[in-house]
Enzyme design. Structure first.
Site, PDB file in Angstrom:
ATOM      1  N   ILE A  68       0.891  -0.950   0.073  1.00 18.10           N
ATOM      2  CA  ILE A  68       0.065  -0.094   0.008  1.00 18.10           C
ATOM      3  C   ILE A  68       0.863   1.073  -0.104  1.00 18.10           C
ATOM      4  O   ILE A  68       1.984   1.294   0.760  1.00 18.10           O
ATOM      5  CB  ILE A  68      -0.928  -0.050   1.018  1.00 18.10           C
ATOM      6  CG1 ILE A  68      -1.941  -1.177   1.307  1.00 18.10           C
ATOM      7  CG2 ILE A  68      -1.800   1.252   1.294  1.00 18.10           C
ATOM      8  CD1 ILE A  68      -2.561  -1.463   2.586  1.00 18.10           C
ATOM      9  N   CYS A  69       0.471   2.156  -0.826  1.00 18.32           N
ATOM     10  CA  CYS A  69       1.163   3.565  -0.793  1.00 18.32           C
ATOM     11  C   CYS A  69       0.019   4.537  -1.039  1.00 18.32           C
ATOM     12  O   CYS A  69      -0.991   4.363  -0.775  1.00 18.32           O
ATOM     13  CB  CYS A  69       2.508   3.551  -1.960  1.00 18.32           C
ATOM     14  SG  CYS A  69       1.754   3.839  -3.509  1.00 18.32           S
ATOM     15  N   ARG A  70       0.249   5.847  -1.328  1.00 12.18           N
ATOM     16  CA  ARG A  70      -0.507   6.878  -1.402  1.00 12.18           C
ATOM     17  C   ARG A  70      -1.268   6.742  -2.661  1.00 12.18           C
ATOM     18  O   ARG A  70      -2.745   6.787  -2.626  1.00 12.18           O
ATOM     19  CB  ARG A  70       0.244   8.208  -1.700  1.00 12.18           C
ATOM     20  CG  ARG A  70      -0.701   9.396  -1.910  1.00 12.18           C
ATOM     21  CD  ARG A  70       0.170  10.760  -2.025  1.00 12.18           C
ATOM     22  NE  ARG A  70      -0.545  11.719  -2.483  1.00 12.18           N
ATOM     23  CZ  ARG A  70      -0.663  11.946  -3.713  1.00 12.18           C
ATOM     24  NH1 ARG A  70      -0.076  11.337  -4.744  1.00 12.18           N
ATOM     25  NH2 ARG A  70      -1.285  13.088  -4.264  1.00 12.18           N
ATOM     26  N   GLY A  72      -0.622   4.206  -5.391  1.00 15.05           N
ATOM     27  CA  GLY A  72      -0.555   2.778  -6.003  1.00 15.05           C
ATOM     28  C   GLY A  72       0.721   2.719  -6.719  1.00 15.05           C
ATOM     29  O   GLY A  72       1.065   1.680  -7.386  1.00 15.05           O
ATOM     30  N   MET A  97      -4.158   5.042  -0.969  1.00 18.97           N
ATOM     31  CA  MET A  97      -4.809   5.456   0.281  1.00 18.97           C
ATOM     32  C   MET A  97      -5.433   6.746  -0.369  1.00 18.97           C
ATOM     33  O   MET A  97      -6.489   7.007   0.220  1.00 18.97           O
ATOM     34  CB  MET A  97      -3.799   5.847   1.274  1.00 18.97           C
ATOM     35  CG  MET A  97      -3.152   5.000   2.043  1.00 18.97           C
ATOM     36  SD  MET A  97      -4.574   3.882   2.934  1.00 18.97           S
ATOM     37  CE  MET A  97      -5.121   4.910   4.310  1.00 18.97           C
TER      38      MET A  97
END
Length: 120
Positions: A68-70, A72, A97
């Protein structure tokens, strides 16, 4: 919805939300501490992208890992790297996110110090 990009399975927000309680799946937030502290999915540990190589050899190759990141983009790169290192079930949270509409928690909750922290 599930899809695939450059050999990596892509999960959207709905799929991630459905699978959060599945103990056979490990979720890992690879953003920077400041980003994580501003809001993350409760219970998901933080392992900043730059620290992934320090832990990759100890990660369970039999488990599914969702990164998971901000947005993708970084998590896609980490998923590709993880797959190259033998984690065949590496998945990217496509949309990251920015697309998450579930519960979030602020502050540092679970920071990975030892590789085993990923699975606690």
């Amino acid at each position: 919805m599930r899809s695939e990009k450059d050999g990596i399975a892509q999960w959207d927000q709905e799929e991630v939300a459905k699978k959060l309680d599945d103990e056979s799946i490990t979720f890992v937030d690879i953003r920077e501490p400041e980003e994580y502290n501003e809001g993350h999915i409760p219970g998901v540990p933080l392992l900043p992208m730059g620290e992934v190589p320090d832990h990759i050899d100890g990660m369970d190759k039999e488990k599914t890992h969702v990164f998971i990141c901000r947005s993708g983009t970084r998590s896609q790169k980490v998923a590709q790297y993880a797959k190259q290192q033998g984690l065949d079930r590496a998945i990217n949270f496509d949309g990251g996110m920015l697309s998450w509409d579930g519960d979030t928690k602020t502050g540092e909750e679970k920071r990975v110090q030892e590789t085993s922290d990923i699975y606690k």
